[in-house]
Design a protein around this motif. Structure first.
Motif, PDB file in Angstrom:
ATOM      1  N   ALA A   1       0.856  -1.182   0.000  1.00  0.00           N
ATOM      2  CA  ALA A   1       0.000   0.000   0.000  1.00  0.00           C
ATOM      3  C   ALA A   1       0.892   1.232   0.000  1.00  0.00           C
ATOM      4  O   ALA A   1       1.703   1.407   0.903  1.00  0.00           O
ATOM      5  N   GLN A   2       0.778   2.032  -1.018  1.00  0.00           N
ATOM      6  CA  GLN A   2       1.544   3.279  -1.072  1.00  0.00           C
ATOM      7  C   GLN A   2       0.969   4.232  -0.040  1.00  0.00           C
ATOM      8  O   GLN A   2      -0.234   4.488  -0.030  1.00  0.00           O
ATOM      9  N   ILE A   3       1.806   4.745   0.846  1.00  0.00           N
ATOM     10  CA  ILE A   3       1.296   5.647   1.872  1.00  0.00           C
ATOM     11  C   ILE A   3       1.709   7.091   1.644  1.00  0.00           C
ATOM     12  O   ILE A   3       1.168   7.990   2.261  1.00  0.00           O
ATOM     13  N   LEU A   4       2.657   7.322   0.756  1.00  0.00           N
ATOM     14  CA  LEU A   4       3.026   8.704   0.433  1.00  0.00           C
ATOM     15  C   LEU A   4       3.756   8.731  -0.894  1.00  0.00           C
ATOM     16  O   LEU A   4       4.649   7.925  -1.140  1.00  0.00           O
ATOM     17  N   LYS A   5       3.359   9.657  -1.745  1.00  0.00           N
ATOM     18  CA  LYS A   5       4.069   9.951  -2.983  1.00  0.00           C
ATOM     19  C   LYS A   5       3.869  11.436  -3.219  1.00  0.00           C
ATOM     20  O   LYS A   5       2.743  11.890  -3.393  1.00  0.00           O
ATOM     21  N   THR A   6       4.946  12.196  -3.158  1.00  0.00           N
ATOM     22  CA  THR A   6       4.811  13.634  -3.262  1.00  0.00           C
ATOM     23  C   THR A   6       6.088  14.260  -3.793  1.00  0.00           C
ATOM     24  O   THR A   6       7.159  13.666  -3.712  1.00  0.00           O
ATOM     25  N   THR A   7       5.967  15.430  -4.340  1.00  0.00           N
ATOM     26  CA  THR A   7       7.127  16.212  -4.761  1.00  0.00           C
ATOM     27  C   THR A   7       7.289  17.439  -3.874  1.00  0.00           C
ATOM     28  O   THR A   7       8.206  18.221  -4.056  1.00  0.00           O
ATOM     29  N   ASN A   8       6.364  17.601  -2.915  1.00  0.00           N
ATOM     30  CA  ASN A   8       6.391  18.752  -2.017  1.00  0.00           C
ATOM     31  C   ASN A   8       6.344  18.311  -0.561  1.00  0.00           C
ATOM     32  O   ASN A   8       5.752  17.279  -0.238  1.00  0.00           O
ATOM     33  N   SER A   9       6.910  19.147   0.312  1.00  0.00           N
ATOM     34  CA  SER A   9       6.805  18.895   1.743  1.00  0.00           C
ATOM     35  C   SER A   9       5.414  19.299   2.211  1.00  0.00           C
ATOM     36  O   SER A   9       4.625  19.873   1.447  1.00  0.00           O
ATOM     37  N   TRP A  10       5.112  19.054   3.462  1.00  0.00           N
ATOM     38  CA  TRP A  10       3.767  19.310   3.986  1.00  0.00           C
ATOM     39  C   TRP A  10       3.360  20.777   3.873  1.00  0.00           C
ATOM     40  O   TRP A  10       2.182  21.089   3.783  1.00  0.00           O
ATOM     41  N   ASP A  11       4.364  21.685   3.839  1.00  0.00           N
ATOM     42  CA  ASP A  11       4.044  23.114   3.749  1.00  0.00           C
ATOM     43  C   ASP A  11       4.083  23.642   2.315  1.00  0.00           C
ATOM     44  O   ASP A  11       4.069  24.841   2.089  1.00  0.00           O
ATOM     45  N   GLY A  12       4.125  22.728   1.332  1.00  0.00           N
ATOM     46  CA  GLY A  12       4.036  23.120  -0.066  1.00  0.00           C
ATOM     47  C   GLY A  12       5.355  23.392  -0.765  1.00  0.00           C
ATOM     48  O   GLY A  12       5.380  23.632  -1.970  1.00  0.00           O
ATOM     49  N   LYS A  13       6.467  23.363  -0.050  1.00  0.00           N
ATOM     50  CA  LYS A  13       7.766  23.626  -0.672  1.00  0.00           C
ATOM     51  C   LYS A  13       8.241  22.384  -1.419  1.00  0.00           C
ATOM     52  O   LYS A  13       8.025  21.255  -0.970  1.00  0.00           O
ATOM     53  N   PRO A  14       8.911  22.578  -2.574  1.00  0.00           N
ATOM     54  CA  PRO A  14       9.387  21.417  -3.338  1.00  0.00           C
ATOM     55  C   PRO A  14      10.485  20.670  -2.585  1.00  0.00           C
ATOM     56  O   PRO A  14      11.280  21.267  -1.861  1.00  0.00           O
ATOM     57  N   ILE A  15      10.496  19.365  -2.744  1.00  0.00           N
ATOM     58  CA  ILE A  15      11.543  18.543  -2.148  1.00  0.00           C
ATOM     59  C   ILE A  15      12.769  18.622  -3.054  1.00  0.00           C
ATOM     60  O   ILE A  15      12.684  18.339  -4.252  1.00  0.00           O
TER      61      ILE A  15
ATOM     62  N   HIS B   1      16.560  19.921   8.793  1.00  0.00           N
ATOM     63  CA  HIS B   1      17.013  18.649   8.252  1.00  0.00           C
ATOM     64  C   HIS B   1      17.868  18.949   7.027  1.00  0.00           C
ATOM     65  O   HIS B   1      17.417  19.666   6.130  1.00  0.00           O
ATOM     66  N   PRO B   2      19.076  18.401   6.956  1.00  0.00           N
ATOM     67  CA  PRO B   2      19.942  18.685   5.809  1.00  0.00           C
ATOM     68  C   PRO B   2      19.507  17.968   4.529  1.00  0.00           C
ATOM     69  O   PRO B   2      20.000  18.274   3.453  1.00  0.00           O
ATOM     70  N   VAL B   3      18.592  17.029   4.660  1.00  0.00           N
ATOM     71  CA  VAL B   3      18.091  16.269   3.510  1.00  0.00           C
ATOM     72  C   VAL B   3      16.575  16.134   3.648  1.00  0.00           C
ATOM     73  O   VAL B   3      16.025  16.309   4.733  1.00  0.00           O
ATOM     74  N   PRO B   4      15.883  15.829   2.562  1.00  0.00           N
ATOM     75  CA  PRO B   4      14.438  15.598   2.666  1.00  0.00           C
ATOM     76  C   PRO B   4      14.160  14.448   3.638  1.00  0.00           C
ATOM     77  O   PRO B   4      14.921  13.487   3.723  1.00  0.00           O
ATOM     78  N   SER B   5      13.087  14.562   4.377  1.00  0.00           N
ATOM     79  CA  SER B   5      12.714  13.502   5.312  1.00  0.00           C
ATOM     80  C   SER B   5      11.211  13.285   5.251  1.00  0.00           C
ATOM     81  O   SER B   5      10.480  14.081   4.667  1.00  0.00           O
ATOM     82  N   PHE B   6      10.775  12.187   5.838  1.00  0.00           N
ATOM     83  CA  PHE B   6       9.351  11.928   5.915  1.00  0.00           C
ATOM     84  C   PHE B   6       9.050  11.340   7.277  1.00  0.00           C
ATOM     85  O   PHE B   6       9.945  10.878   7.978  1.00  0.00           O
TER      86      PHE B   6
END
Length: 107
Positions: free
Chosen positions: A33-47, A74-79
């Motif tokens: 089950a895919q639980i997340l697929k996004t190109t943006n963080s929760w606040d709308g900024k691009p990853i 965070h120095p890198v994208p995180s989830f």
């Protein structure tokens, strides 16, 4: 008496075999089950990934009720996946969002 008992045993066995066949048909051996697929963080900024070699680190972070992590970056994208309770994420500009158990988000 013996015939009735034997017939009940056969009916019970047949029912159990039929039910186990139904359970096997409805429960796949592997479920994805895919639980997340996004190109943006929760606040709308691009990853945006930093240059260089990729590395993945997975942490389980437990935050006690009413505790805070303090301001950090965070120095890198995180989830994150909130396993239980709620988590409120607040930015320096005051904007915030609360996530509940089962919710997933990228930062």
């Amino acid at each position: 008496m013996f015939k009735t008992l034997a017939l009940r045993s056969v009916l019970l066995s047949t029912t159990l075999v039929a039910l186990s066949g139904i359970a096997a048909e409805t429960t796949p051996p592997v479920a994805v089950a895919q639980i997340l697929k996004t190109t943006n963080s929760w606040d709308g900024k691009p990853i945006i990934y930093p240059p260089g070699s990729g590395e993945v680190t997975v942490l389980r972070i437990e935050i006690q009720p009413d505790a805070e992590t303090g301001w950090h970056q965070h120095p890198v994208p995180s989830f994150a996946v909130v396993l239980e309770g709620t988590l409120q994420v607040t930015l320096r500009d005051g904007s915030s969002r609360r996530f509940g158990a089962g919710e997933v988000f990228a930062e």
